[in-house]
Design a protein around this motif. Structure first.
Motif, short mmCIF file in Angstrom:
data_model
loop_
_atom_site.label_atom_id
_atom_site.label_comp_id
_atom_site.label_asym_id
_atom_site.label_seq_id
_atom_site.Cartn_x
_atom_site.Cartn_y
_atom_site.Cartn_z
N MET A 1 0.42 -1.23 -0.14
CA MET A 1 0.02 0.18 -0.38
C MET A 1 0.44 0.67 -0.05
SD MET A 1 -2.90 -1.50 2.83
CE MET A 1 -3.90 0.10 2.97
N PHE A 2 1.94 1.48 0.79
CA PHE A 2 2.60 2.39 1.15
C PHE A 2 4.10 2.32 -1.16
CE2 PHE A 2 7.21 3.53 1.21
CZ PHE A 2 6.77 5.61 2.45
N VAL A 3 4.36 1.24 -0.99
CA VAL A 3 4.70 1.67 -2.25
C VAL A 3 3.86 2.24 -3.42
CG1 VAL A 3 5.53 0.30 -3.95
CG2 VAL A 3 6.05 -0.40 -1.62
N PHE A 4 2.23 1.80 -3.34
CA PHE A 4 1.77 2.14 -4.08
C PHE A 4 1.53 3.25 -3.89
CE2 PHE A 4 -3.09 2.94 -5.90
CZ PHE A 4 -2.61 2.62 -7.05
N ASP A 5 1.32 3.54 -3.02
CA ASP A 5 0.56 5.01 -3.02
C ASP A 5 2.21 6.70 -2.70
OD1 ASP A 5 -2.48 5.12 -1.71
OD2 ASP A 5 -1.44 4.76 -0.02
N PHE A 6 3.45 5.97 -2.75
CA PHE A 6 5.15 6.43 -3.26
C PHE A 6 4.65 6.56 -4.92
CE2 PHE A 6 8.93 6.86 -4.86
CZ PHE A 6 9.14 7.35 -4.23
N ILE A 7 3.89 5.92 -5.58
CA ILE A 7 4.31 5.49 -7.34
C ILE A 7 3.28 7.11 -7.40
CG2 ILE A 7 3.40 4.47 -9.14
CD1 ILE A 7 4.90 1.86 -7.72
N CYS A 8 2.05 6.63 -6.80
CA CYS A 8 0.91 7.81 -7.11
C CYS A 8 1.29 9.06 -6.89
CB CYS A 8 -0.23 7.59 -7.25
SG CYS A 8 -0.89 5.79 -7.54
N ILE A 9 2.00 9.57 -6.31
CA ILE A 9 2.40 10.63 -5.85
C ILE A 9 3.51 11.47 -6.50
CG2 ILE A 9 3.34 12.55 -4.03
CD1 ILE A 9 2.56 10.23 -1.63
N HIS A 10 4.56 10.12 -7.11
CA HIS A 10 5.50 10.72 -7.93
C HIS A 10 6.44 12.23 -7.88
CE1 HIS A 10 6.18 7.86 -10.97
NE2 HIS A 10 6.54 9.13 -12.21
N PRO A 11 7.20 11.16 -6.60
CA PRO A 11 7.28 12.60 -6.12
C PRO A 11 8.88 13.54 -6.69
CG PRO A 11 7.97 10.96 -4.63
CD PRO A 11 6.89 10.33 -5.17
N PHE A 12 9.09 12.78 -7.32
CA PHE A 12 10.54 13.34 -8.36
C PHE A 12 10.32 13.99 -9.43
CE2 PHE A 12 11.62 10.27 -4.21
CZ PHE A 12 12.39 11.77 -3.58
N ASN A 13 11.39 14.59 -9.73
CA ASN A 13 11.47 14.22 -11.17
C ASN A 13 11.13 13.04 -12.27
OD1 ASN A 13 10.29 17.15 -10.85
ND2 ASN A 13 12.62 17.73 -11.37
N ASP A 14 12.89 12.53 -11.97
CA ASP A 14 12.82 11.49 -12.20
C ASP A 14 13.39 9.89 -11.01
OD1 ASP A 14 13.36 10.14 -14.76
OD2 ASP A 14 15.53 10.28 -14.40
N GLY A 15 13.10 9.33 -11.41
CA GLY A 15 13.55 7.47 -10.56
C GLY A 15 12.59 7.19 -9.72
N ASN A 16 11.46 7.75 -10.20
CA ASN A 16 10.16 6.91 -8.92
C ASN A 16 9.83 6.21 -9.10
OD1 ASN A 16 8.94 10.56 -8.25
ND2 ASN A 16 8.88 10.13 -10.49
N GLY A 17 10.44 4.81 -10.53
CA GLY A 17 10.33 3.48 -10.51
C GLY A 17 11.40 3.19 -9.38
N ARG A 18 12.62 3.37 -9.92
CA ARG A 18 13.55 2.72 -9.23
C ARG A 18 13.38 3.01 -7.96
NH1 ARG A 18 18.33 5.48 -12.56
NH2 ARG A 18 16.32 6.72 -12.98
N MET A 19 12.89 3.85 -6.81
CA MET A 19 13.30 4.73 -5.55
C MET A 19 11.87 3.28 -5.11
SD MET A 19 14.72 6.50 -4.30
CE MET A 19 13.78 6.77 -2.66
#
Length: 349
Positions: free
Chosen positions: A188-206
């Motif tokens: 759940m945390f990982v999915f919400d992190f992906i949906c926020i997409h907090p960075f200009n780049d590198g969101n998937g790897r993070m």
């Protein structure tokens, strides 16, 4: 406005398929100590292969790759990165190593996430490294013609810092309360992190690095020995499909976590099954190296290369694998197909 609530398990996660996977993962965690009693040399070999595969696969998902030779040189730190792609590969390598070695001491806070992102870009000259996005972005995919299609619009740059702060705080509170099983909280945390997409780049790897960090902190260590990122890379079409399915209605708190949670827990279970198959022959059945090589042909369909065998049995030398393959051919159990780099072996009986 999107809010986060990990204090109550969403009803869509209470289905028999997900519950069965969670139960199976509990069982594998119970057996984990048995697996970790394998001879240190074997575990070290598995760890080294997983480290290389994880770095390679997680970057490949994002279109970042280099040759096998250069990858091995970078992973062994015998060479400096020669271009931007190799710089990003080296950064991922370092952060992955830090998580493997120090996960117990790494907290889940906005500052830590920023530091991990900064370190992932340490070899580049990227000005955005270690900073939240400074402009609005989108989660995109490519159609069959190679055209870029916007699949999902994440939170705006202005909303991102507070959203990450809330996400970490609510997650940590849920973990401390022990009300919800971490196997639900982590995806759940990982999915919400992906949906926020907090960075200009590198969101998937993070997101994949955070997946490992959270799993290790919850006591599920399989990713150190079997690459979860490689399981995801091999099923990336499904990965994108479940992201799309679970993200519908996310911004208004109407999304369903189940597709993504089912997928991620399934990849972890797949990794544990692979770990079990690789070590139980050593710990329980005491199989010989020749028997372990032959077992691969019993468990897998289609063409199997020597490289496949060496990756699955990193403690067995190439010379031994070649000898066993020759013996199996003489016995009529397998046949050789193809030649050169495309050469492989198939089961005949």
């Amino acid at each position: 406005m999107r809010t986060f609530n990990y204090g109550v398990l969403p009803s869509d996660l209470m289905n028999s398929e997900i519950i069965n996977i969670v139960s199976a993962l509990h069982e594998y965690r119970g057996k984990q100590e048995l697996y970790l009693e394998v001879h240190a040399d074997t575990l070290n070999a598995l760890h080294e292969v997983a480290r290389i595969q994880s770095t390679d696969a997680s970057n490949k998902i994002e279109g970042i790759f280099t040759s096998d030779k250069r990858l091995n040189e970078l992973m062994a730190q015998k060479s400096e990165p020669k271009n931007r792609k190799e710089e990003e590969i080296a950064g991922y390598r370092d952060v992955l190593g830090m998580i493997h070695e120090s996960y117990e001491y790494i907290g889940i806070t906005p500052n830590v996430i920023l530091q991990l992102h900064r370190d992932m870009y340490r070899y580049t000259d990227s000005s955005f490294a270690g900073h939240w996005k400074d402009g609005n972005n989108a989660i995109v995919e490519f159609d069959d013609q190679g055209n870029q299609v916007i699949r999902f619009k994440p939170l705006s740059a202005v909303e991102t810092p507070l959203a990450i702060e809330n996400l970490c705080s609510i997650f940590n509170d849920a973990v401390e309360s022990t009300t919800i099983d971490p196997l639900f909280l982590v995806p759940m945390f990982v999915f919400d992190f992906i949906c926020i997409h907090p960075f200009n780049d590198g969101n998937g790897r993070m997101s994949r690095l955070l997946t490992l960090l959270l799993l290790y902190k919850a006591g599920y260590l399989v990713g150190k020995y079997i690459s979860i990122e490689m399981v995801i890379e091999k099923s990336k079409e499904t990965y994108y499909e479940v992201l799309a399915s679970s993200s519908r209605g996310w911004e208004t708190n109407e999304n369903q976590y189940a597709p993504f949670v089912r997928y991620l827990l399934g990849t972890i279970l797949s990794a544990y099954k692979e770990f079990s198959q690789r070590v139980e022959g050593l710990v329980v059945n005491k199989k010989t190296k020749a028997e372990r090589v032959e077992d691969i042909f019993e468990r897998r369909l289609g063409k199997i290369t020597k490289k496949d065998i060496l990756l699955e049995c990193p403690d067995i030398s190439a010379t031994t694998v070649e000898r066993v393959l020759a013996e199996l051919i003489r016995e009529g159990k397998i046949g050789k197909v193809g030649g050169g780099r495309s050469a492989g072996y198939v089961k005949l009986q």
